[in-house]
Write a protein that holds these residues in place. Structure first.
Motif, PDB file in Angstrom:
ATOM      1  N   LEU A 181     -42.550   8.008 -13.642  1.00 49.04           N
ATOM      2  CA  LEU A 181     -43.873   7.522 -14.487  1.00 49.04           C
ATOM      3  C   LEU A 181     -45.060   8.323 -13.852  1.00 49.04           C
ATOM      4  O   LEU A 181     -45.559   8.368 -12.905  1.00 49.04           O
ATOM      5  CB  LEU A 181     -44.091   6.241 -14.395  1.00 49.04           C
ATOM      6  CG  LEU A 181     -45.503   5.769 -15.140  1.00 49.04           C
ATOM      7  CD1 LEU A 181     -45.633   6.440 -16.769  1.00 49.04           C
ATOM      8  CD2 LEU A 181     -45.507   4.321 -15.603  1.00 49.04           C
ATOM      9  N   ALA A 182     -45.130   9.576 -14.525  1.00 50.87           N
ATOM     10  CA  ALA A 182     -46.194  10.594 -14.228  1.00 50.87           C
ATOM     11  C   ALA A 182     -46.498  11.269 -15.292  1.00 50.87           C
ATOM     12  O   ALA A 182     -45.693  11.743 -16.314  1.00 50.87           O
ATOM     13  CB  ALA A 182     -45.984  11.425 -12.786  1.00 50.87           C
ATOM     14  N   ALA A 221     -49.484   8.769 -14.696  1.00 46.92           N
ATOM     15  CA  ALA A 221     -50.065   7.187 -14.666  1.00 46.92           C
ATOM     16  C   ALA A 221     -51.336   7.174 -14.806  1.00 46.92           C
ATOM     17  O   ALA A 221     -51.953   7.211 -13.642  1.00 46.92           O
ATOM     18  CB  ALA A 221     -49.279   6.456 -13.865  1.00 46.92           C
ATOM     19  N   THR A 226     -37.805   3.831  -8.643  1.00 47.25           N
ATOM     20  CA  THR A 226     -38.891   4.375  -9.348  1.00 47.25           C
ATOM     21  C   THR A 226     -40.034   4.830  -8.618  1.00 47.25           C
ATOM     22  O   THR A 226     -40.310   4.400  -7.600  1.00 47.25           O
ATOM     23  CB  THR A 226     -39.527   3.219 -10.299  1.00 47.25           C
ATOM     24  OG1 THR A 226     -38.485   2.493 -11.008  1.00 47.25           O
ATOM     25  CG2 THR A 226     -40.652   3.346 -11.314  1.00 47.25           C
ATOM     26  N   THR A 258     -43.870   6.603  -9.203  1.00 44.33           N
ATOM     27  CA  THR A 258     -45.175   6.795 -10.061  1.00 44.33           C
ATOM     28  C   THR A 258     -46.195   7.718  -9.363  1.00 44.33           C
ATOM     29  O   THR A 258     -46.290   7.632  -8.113  1.00 44.33           O
ATOM     30  CB  THR A 258     -45.704   5.523 -10.388  1.00 44.33           C
ATOM     31  OG1 THR A 258     -46.673   5.916 -11.511  1.00 44.33           O
ATOM     32  CG2 THR A 258     -46.426   4.727  -9.585  1.00 44.33           C
TER      33      THR A 258
END
Length: 182
Positions: free
Chosen positions: A81-82, A84, A115, A117
């Motif tokens: 997730l980037a 974010a 995960t 981020t």
């Protein structure tokens, strides 16, 4: 042998406009990439969504599926997730899953999906006391948060760095926690 599956998620910060380039780099590293966006990021990238789908071979998702509908993506081997945003990091740490992307990464903690981020926040936002607590909450839950030394360092509001967002650090971190199939 099939490639490992990477869910590549992004929220509405300027580096999200580089999603196509990042998909290609992840694919070059051996990943099958499934792109997902927060609702605002999906609006920003509206004209590029078909291109991202063609590039990845998967639909770009920004909304939950309807109950009973089949999953359109294979299960994830890892999630990145980037960028974010401040909002995304805080919502995730609090378990506020009103958006598809935050819901998947929140559930990913419980499913033990590796995960990573990388926040993209400015120096004004990080002064808010919730941000550091959120980063620590996510790290405590096993998420690799690339923030501070060795990750993203905040810049001043409105300032852009000539070197750009450090995507290579994010992709390297994903490769470190889960090596893609050759």
């Amino acid at each position: 042998m099939t490639a490992r599956v990477l869910y590549l998620f992004g929220s509405a910060a300027p580096p999200v406009f580089e999603a196509g380039k990042v998909i290609q780099e992840a694919q070059a590293r051996g990943w099958d990439v499934c792109p997902g966006l927060t609702p605002t990021a999906a609006k920003w990238l509206g004209p590029q969504l078909h291109e991202l789908e063609a590039l990845s071979g998967h639909p770009v998702r920004s909304e939950y599926k309807m109950p009973g509908e089949p999953d359109v993506w294979p299960p994830a081997d890892a999630i990145l997730l980037a960028p974010a945003t401040f909002n995304t990091v805080n919502a995730w740490a609090l378990g506020l899953t009103s958006s598809f992307v935050v819901g998947v990464v929140a559930e990913g903690i419980g499913k033990r999906i590796p995960t990573v981020t990388m926040p993209c926040v400015n120096a004004a936002y990080v002064q808010h006391p919730a941000f550091d607590r959120s980063v620590e909450t996510l790290r405590g839950a096993g998420v690799t948060v690339l923030y501070g030394e060795g990750g993203f360092a905040p810049n001043q509001p409105g300032e852009r760095r000539p070197e750009g967002f450090p995507w290579h650090l994010a992709l390297d971190a994903v490769s470190t926690i889960v090596s893609p199939s050759p």
